[in-house]
Design a protein around this motif. Structure first.
Motif, PDB file in Angstrom:
ATOM      1  N   VAL A 200      -4.999   4.235 -24.091  1.00 52.65           N
ATOM      2  CA  VAL A 200      -5.686   3.330 -23.173  1.00 52.65           C
ATOM      3  C   VAL A 200      -7.163   3.703 -23.156  1.00 52.65           C
ATOM      4  CG1 VAL A 200      -5.928   2.652 -20.742  1.00 52.65           C
ATOM      5  CG2 VAL A 200      -3.649   2.978 -21.729  1.00 52.65           C
TER       6      VAL A 200
ATOM      7  N   SER B 133     -11.431   1.705 -19.215  1.00 55.77           N
ATOM      8  CA  SER B 133     -10.647   0.865 -18.312  1.00 55.77           C
ATOM      9  C   SER B 133     -10.607   1.450 -16.901  1.00 55.77           C
ATOM     10  CB  SER B 133      -9.222   0.689 -18.845  1.00 55.77           C
ATOM     11  OG  SER B 133      -8.487   1.890 -18.740  1.00 55.77           O
ATOM     12  N   TYR B 134     -10.943   2.735 -16.773  1.00 56.53           N
ATOM     13  CA  TYR B 134     -11.014   3.385 -15.466  1.00 56.53           C
ATOM     14  C   TYR B 134     -12.437   3.393 -14.888  1.00 56.53           C
ATOM     15  CZ  TYR B 134      -6.409   5.449 -16.544  1.00 56.53           C
ATOM     16  OH  TYR B 134      -5.086   5.651 -16.855  1.00 56.53           O
TER      17      TYR B 134
ATOM     18  N   LYS C 104      -6.445   2.626 -10.409  1.00 54.82           N
ATOM     19  CA  LYS C 104      -5.492   2.843 -11.500  1.00 54.82           C
ATOM     20  C   LYS C 104      -5.228   4.329 -11.716  1.00 54.82           C
ATOM     21  CE  LYS C 104      -7.749   0.186 -14.370  1.00 54.82           C
ATOM     22  NZ  LYS C 104      -8.194  -0.622 -15.520  1.00 54.82           N
TER      23      LYS C 104
ATOM     24  N   ASP D   4      -1.455   5.643 -11.355  1.00 53.94           N
ATOM     25  CA  ASP D   4      -0.803   6.350 -12.458  1.00 53.94           C
ATOM     26  C   ASP D   4       0.115   7.456 -11.933  1.00 53.94           C
ATOM     27  OD1 ASP D   4      -1.995   4.866 -14.476  1.00 53.94           O
ATOM     28  OD2 ASP D   4      -3.595   6.325 -14.861  1.00 53.94           O
TER      29      ASP D   4
ATOM     30  N   HIS E   3      -0.248  -0.408 -17.341  1.00 53.10           N
ATOM     31  CA  HIS E   3      -1.534  -0.791 -17.916  1.00 53.10           C
ATOM     32  C   HIS E   3      -1.424  -2.064 -18.759  1.00 53.10           C
ATOM     33  CE1 HIS E   3      -4.191   2.522 -16.694  1.00 53.10           C
ATOM     34  NE2 HIS E   3      -3.074   3.219 -16.615  1.00 53.10           N
TER      35      HIS E   3
END
Length: 407
Positions: free
Chosen positions: A31, A35-36, A204, A208, A380
């Motif tokens: 990933v 994206s974070y 996120k 997680d 995700h």
């Protein structure tokens, strides 16, 4: 049918536990670290996920009586929940239709709300019933100036609302039959013991952790112990997930006794066995069972994005099958809830904040989710899918999920 599905999941966990095996994802998934940390993506996620999809906004026991209300802000949207006279729940845009001022704040019980700016008054069903100084203001159609109503749904002792006044997505389709399984907890008859709100990392990053048993004996070695299990099998209903450790044993409620499920008939399987593990409701809810104060309990964690990409807030609700009665039971329940605060705040979220700060350096391009971390992989994938889906595609996605759940 719901019990049959719960029993089937339990037997699958027992079989894997007896064989010392677990279910794996097909491959390791990468990933993008961005994206974070990408602020533009973060804003899209808030808009396309949190302001477009149904959200679990309260346990039913937070609004047990007619007239109970709760005002909250979610990603910049002011929301008002009210319990109606007939027992149903309504969700409104908490903005006076005169100038947009919120009509109420906090929680309480009321049949009417008067805006603190000019005194316009609304019933708790949203109807506008009073315009201050009506002769001076001028004639208006009160029926056209009621509080705006969001789609809402109550099932399994939980309340959902969609923060899109024009949403055409049925909340029942979105849940894909998952609420029928959540009903096994019995939340509709439970009570709210306590609640609090914690600051966390990127939403996120925080979520997680709820989908991951892999870290339990490492990060939580001082609280749960270094010999704690770290394996999980995953079950899916659309984007919603349950993760539970493959084992032939379950701890008996209120006791250190371990029940051997291989020696029990399907009819005798207790609620502890059928609901063990962590149940998540996409995109922001985690439900985990605990025992304190002499009663079955659960911590419902409600996660929302914060003001910036690296922040979030989580409200923890500790709900119980029955309200503890004695001083000793109350003390025990508080001790259980306080223990869970330490686990999440000082271990999970403290680690998540450090992790996010490191990722913001830009020195790492990807993060990995192993074959044993299937829940994070699927989470995700759904975040990407739903962030980028059009409104029309959203309807198609969950119509298909509901159809599949019904088959």
């Amino acid at each position: 049918m719901s019990r049959e599905e719960l029993v089937a999941m339990t037997r699958s966990l027992v079989e894997h536990g007896a064989a010392d095996t677990m279910e794996y994802a097909d491959e390791i998934v990468r990933v993008p670290a961005a994206s974070y940390t990408d602020p533009e993506l973060y804003e899209r996620e808030k808009r396309n996920i949190f302001r477009r999809l149904p959200l679990m906004v309260a346990p039913s026991c937070e609004l047990p009586e007619p007239g109970d209300y709760k005002a909250m802000d979610i990603c910049g949207v002011p929301l008002l929940l009210t319990r109606q006279r007939d027992g149903s729940v309504a969700a409104f845009l908490n903005m006076c239709t005169h100038r947009g001022n919120p009509v109420v704040s906090g929680t309480g019980n009321a049949t009417r709300f008067m805006c603190g700016y000019h005194g316009w008054t609304f019933k708790n069903d949203g109807d506008l019933v009073g315009v201050a100084s009506p002769k001076d203001f001028g004639a208006v159609d009160k029926a056209a100036l009621c509080l705006k109503r969001f789609p809402s749904f109550e099932s399994a002792g939980l309340i959902w609302a969609t923060l899109d006044l024009d949403s055409k997505l049925p909340i029942e389709n979105y849940l894909s039959g998952y609420d029928a399984l959540l009903d096994a907890f019995g939340f509709k008859d439970w009570t709210l013991f306590s609640q609090r709100t914690l600051d966390g990392p990127n939403w996120k990053t925080a979520y997680d952790g709820y989908l991951d048993f892999y870290h339990l004996p490492v990060l939580h070695k001082e609280t749960f112990g270094a010999d704690f299990f770290n394996r999980a099998n995953y079950f899916f209903w659309g984007p919603h997930q349950r993760l539970s450790s493959p084992s032939k044993f379950v701890q008996k409620t209120g006791s250190d006794e371990q029940l051997d499920l291989t020696q029990m008939s399907d009819e005798d399987l207790p609620p502890d066995a059928l609901t063990q593990g962590v149940w998540t409701i996409f995109p922001h809810i985690s439900i985990a069972s605990f025992y304190g104060g002499g009663q079955r309990g659960a911590m419902i964690s409600q996660l929302f994005p914060g003001e910036t990409v690296g922040t979030s807030t989580t409200t923890q609700y500790y709900v119980m099958e029955n309200q503890p009665e004695t001083d000793e039971q109350v003390k025990s329940a508080h001790e259980q809830f306080d223990f869970l605060e330490v686990v999440v705040r000082d271990e999970d979220y403290a680690t998540g904040k450090r992790q996010h700060e490191a990722l913001q350096s830009g020195m790492m391009k990807e993060v990995l989710f192993g074959k044993n971390e299937r829940g994070g992989q699927v989470f995700h994938q759904w975040v990407d899918k739903l962030t980028n889906a059009s409104d029309e595609e959203l309807l198609e996605i969950f119509s298909a999920e509901q159809k599949q759940a019904a088959e």
